[in-house]
Design an enzyme around this catalytic site. Structure first.
Site, PDB file in Angstrom:
ATOM      1  N   ASN A  12     -22.015 -63.388   4.873  1.00 32.96           N
ATOM      2  CA  ASN A  12     -22.476 -64.643   5.483  1.00 32.96           C
ATOM      3  C   ASN A  12     -21.336 -65.642   5.286  1.00 32.96           C
ATOM      4  O   ASN A  12     -21.171 -66.191   4.201  1.00 32.96           O
ATOM      5  CB  ASN A  12     -23.757 -65.110   4.788  1.00 32.96           C
ATOM      6  CG  ASN A  12     -24.199 -66.468   5.289  1.00 32.96           C
ATOM      7  OD1 ASN A  12     -23.700 -66.964   6.297  1.00 32.96           O
ATOM      8  ND2 ASN A  12     -25.143 -67.078   4.582  1.00 32.96           N
ATOM      9  N   LYS A  63     -20.962 -68.526   6.509  1.00 35.27           N
ATOM     10  CA  LYS A  63     -21.349 -69.950   6.529  1.00 35.27           C
ATOM     11  C   LYS A  63     -20.405 -70.717   7.458  1.00 35.27           C
ATOM     12  O   LYS A  63     -20.058 -70.213   8.521  1.00 35.27           O
ATOM     13  CB  LYS A  63     -21.388 -70.499   5.099  1.00 35.27           C
ATOM     14  CG  LYS A  63     -22.264 -69.609   4.201  1.00 35.27           C
ATOM     15  CD  LYS A  63     -22.671 -70.232   2.919  1.00 35.27           C
ATOM     16  CE  LYS A  63     -23.582 -69.264   2.170  1.00 35.27           C
ATOM     17  NZ  LYS A  63     -24.127 -69.808   0.950  1.00 35.27           N
ATOM     18  N   HIS A  93     -32.472 -68.880   6.246  1.00 38.88           N
ATOM     19  CA  HIS A  93     -31.594 -69.116   5.093  1.00 38.88           C
ATOM     20  C   HIS A  93     -31.967 -70.456   4.449  1.00 38.88           C
ATOM     21  O   HIS A  93     -32.294 -71.412   5.154  1.00 38.88           O
ATOM     22  CB  HIS A  93     -30.128 -69.121   5.540  1.00 38.88           C
ATOM     23  CG  HIS A  93     -29.182 -69.087   4.380  1.00 38.88           C
ATOM     24  ND1 HIS A  93     -28.903 -70.208   3.631  1.00 38.88           N
ATOM     25  CD2 HIS A  93     -28.496 -68.060   3.816  1.00 38.88           C
ATOM     26  CE1 HIS A  93     -28.059 -69.867   2.661  1.00 38.88           C
ATOM     27  NE2 HIS A  93     -27.805 -68.571   2.744  1.00 38.88           N
ATOM     28  N   GLU A  97     -30.243 -72.747   3.284  1.00 36.20           N
ATOM     29  CA  GLU A  97     -29.462 -73.903   3.743  1.00 36.20           C
ATOM     30  C   GLU A  97     -30.041 -74.447   5.051  1.00 36.20           C
ATOM     31  O   GLU A  97     -30.017 -75.649   5.301  1.00 36.20           O
ATOM     32  CB  GLU A  97     -27.979 -73.518   3.865  1.00 36.20           C
ATOM     33  CG  GLU A  97     -27.344 -73.412   2.482  1.00 36.20           C
ATOM     34  CD  GLU A  97     -26.153 -72.474   2.374  1.00 36.20           C
ATOM     35  OE1 GLU A  97     -25.571 -72.109   3.409  1.00 36.20           O
ATOM     36  OE2 GLU A  97     -25.812 -72.116   1.233  1.00 36.20           O
ATOM     37  N   GLU A 142     -33.015 -64.474  -1.848  1.00 33.64           N
ATOM     38  CA  GLU A 142     -31.911 -65.311  -2.328  1.00 33.64           C
ATOM     39  C   GLU A 142     -32.454 -66.490  -3.122  1.00 33.64           C
ATOM     40  O   GLU A 142     -32.840 -67.516  -2.537  1.00 33.64           O
ATOM     41  CB  GLU A 142     -31.111 -65.853  -1.136  1.00 33.64           C
ATOM     42  CG  GLU A 142     -30.474 -64.779  -0.289  1.00 33.64           C
ATOM     43  CD  GLU A 142     -29.251 -65.313   0.441  1.00 33.64           C
ATOM     44  OE1 GLU A 142     -28.185 -64.717   0.298  1.00 33.64           O
ATOM     45  OE2 GLU A 142     -29.361 -66.340   1.135  1.00 33.64           O
ATOM     46  N   GLY A 179     -24.117 -69.800  -4.348  1.00 37.28           N
ATOM     47  CA  GLY A 179     -22.891 -70.577  -4.452  1.00 37.28           C
ATOM     48  C   GLY A 179     -22.679 -71.231  -5.800  1.00 37.28           C
ATOM     49  O   GLY A 179     -21.814 -72.074  -5.963  1.00 37.28           O
ATOM     50  N   SER A 212     -24.486 -65.395  -5.327  1.00 33.11           N
ATOM     51  CA  SER A 212     -23.357 -65.127  -6.228  1.00 33.11           C
ATOM     52  C   SER A 212     -23.134 -63.636  -6.500  1.00 33.11           C
ATOM     53  O   SER A 212     -22.776 -63.247  -7.613  1.00 33.11           O
ATOM     54  CB  SER A 212     -23.513 -65.912  -7.539  1.00 33.11           C
ATOM     55  OG  SER A 212     -23.555 -67.309  -7.267  1.00 33.11           O
TER      56      SER A 212
HETATM   57  P1  PGA Z   1     -23.114 -66.877  -2.244  1.00 35.29           P
HETATM   58  O1  PGA Z   1     -24.055 -67.144  -0.945  1.00 35.29           O
HETATM   59  O2  PGA Z   1     -22.822 -65.395  -2.258  1.00 35.29           O
HETATM   60  O3  PGA Z   1     -21.891 -67.720  -1.991  1.00 35.29           O
HETATM   61  O4  PGA Z   1     -23.898 -67.307  -3.432  1.00 35.29           O
HETATM   62  C1  PGA Z   1     -25.067 -66.254  -0.591  1.00 35.29           C
HETATM   63  C2  PGA Z   1     -25.802 -66.735   0.618  1.00 35.29           C
HETATM   64  O5  PGA Z   1     -26.091 -67.939   0.728  1.00 35.29           O
HETATM   65  O6  PGA Z   1     -26.134 -65.938   1.528  1.00 35.29           O
END
Ligand code: PGA
Length: 253
Positions: free
Chosen positions: A9, A11, A95, A97, A167, A173, A213
């Site tokens: 992903n 982003k 997601h 976000e 998640e 992140g 992460s």
């Molecule tokens: P990350 O993001 O691996 O940077 O923690 C995962 C995600 O949001 O899909």
């Protein structure tokens, strides 16, 4: 047997040139691997570049968003037929976000899941809890509630192909990964909720990913858990080296 699936992903990262350079470095690193399905989900402007660069490699292309109607007066939005035209096969839906920053609610998430299946695209449905919800013992009820509400009305054939990414919001992140045991406990409970609602045969086919992460140092332990079938990866998917290490994870015994 559920085939592992590792999904990048990206982003809001990378230009078109950077996406092309990634593919040229990444594909030779994973050549001939067959242990996992691999998908890259990128911003809209890179999707046609990815479709061209990844053609014939077996690596799928996914979008991170879309609007669930085929066309109309929706300034700034992109539809599924537009994505399909340029070779997109997967879409991330729900997601955290998008739920948090762009206020996408459960009804829109469900509408998107329905629209993706109707159009023949493969949804990657994300669910996850806030730290406060975890601390209050609500993780499983929050996540299974998000999942069951999003998949209402799907038929058995659709459900069997579903990909659900668990998640935890506090792990995205942040460098804080859920322990493999914690992730397994939640995903096992989600599979159980799926079995109770739709039957064991469906629950046994759904692929559940962990996300938050994930990195080369922790992927093997996560993938060794019986209910974890893959990973949805943000930060560690941006470099060909680290993403290839994730794809080539070694299953721990
Ligand atoms: P990350 O993001 O691996 O940077 O923690 C995962 C995600 O949001 O899909």
């Amino acid at each position: 047997m559920r085939k592992p699936i590792i999904i990048a992903n990206w982003k809001m990262y990378k230009t078109r040139a950077e996406a092309a350079a990634f593919c040229q470095a990444f594909l030779p690193l994973i050549r001939q691997q067959d242990q996992a399905d691999v998908v890259i989900c990128a911003p809209f402007t890179q999707l046609d570049v990815l479709a061209a660069e990844l053609a014939g490699s077996g690596v799928g292309v996914g979008a991170q968003n879309f609007y669930p109607l085929p066309e109309g007066a929706f300034t700034g939005e992109v539809s599924l037929p537009m994505l399909q035209e340029i070779g997109v096969q997967y879409v991330i839906i729900g997601h955290s976000e998008r739920r948090e920053i762009f206020h996408e609610d459960g009804a829109l998430v469900r509408q998107k899941v329905q629209a993706a299946y109707a159009a023949g695209l493969q949804p990657i449905l994300c669910v996850g809890e806030h730290l406060e919800q975890r601390n209050n013992g609500l993780t499983v009820s929050v996540c299974s509630g998000q999942m069951l509400s999003a998949i209402e009305g799907l038929n058995e054939a659709q459900l069997k192909t579903l990909i659900v990414a668990y998640e935890p919001i506090w792990a995205i992140g942040t460098g804080r990964t859920a322990t493999a045991a914690d992730a397994e406990q939640v995903i096992g409970a989600l599979r159980q909720a799926m079995a109770e609602t739709y039957g064991q045969a469906v629950a046994d086919q759904v692929r559940f990913q962990y996300g938050g992460s994930v990195k080369p140092e922790n992927i093997a332990e996560l993938m060794a858990q019986p209910d974890i079938d893959g990973a949805l990866v943000g930060g560690a998917s941006l470099k060909p080296d680290s993403f290839s290490q994730l794809v080539l994870f070694q299953k721990q015994q």
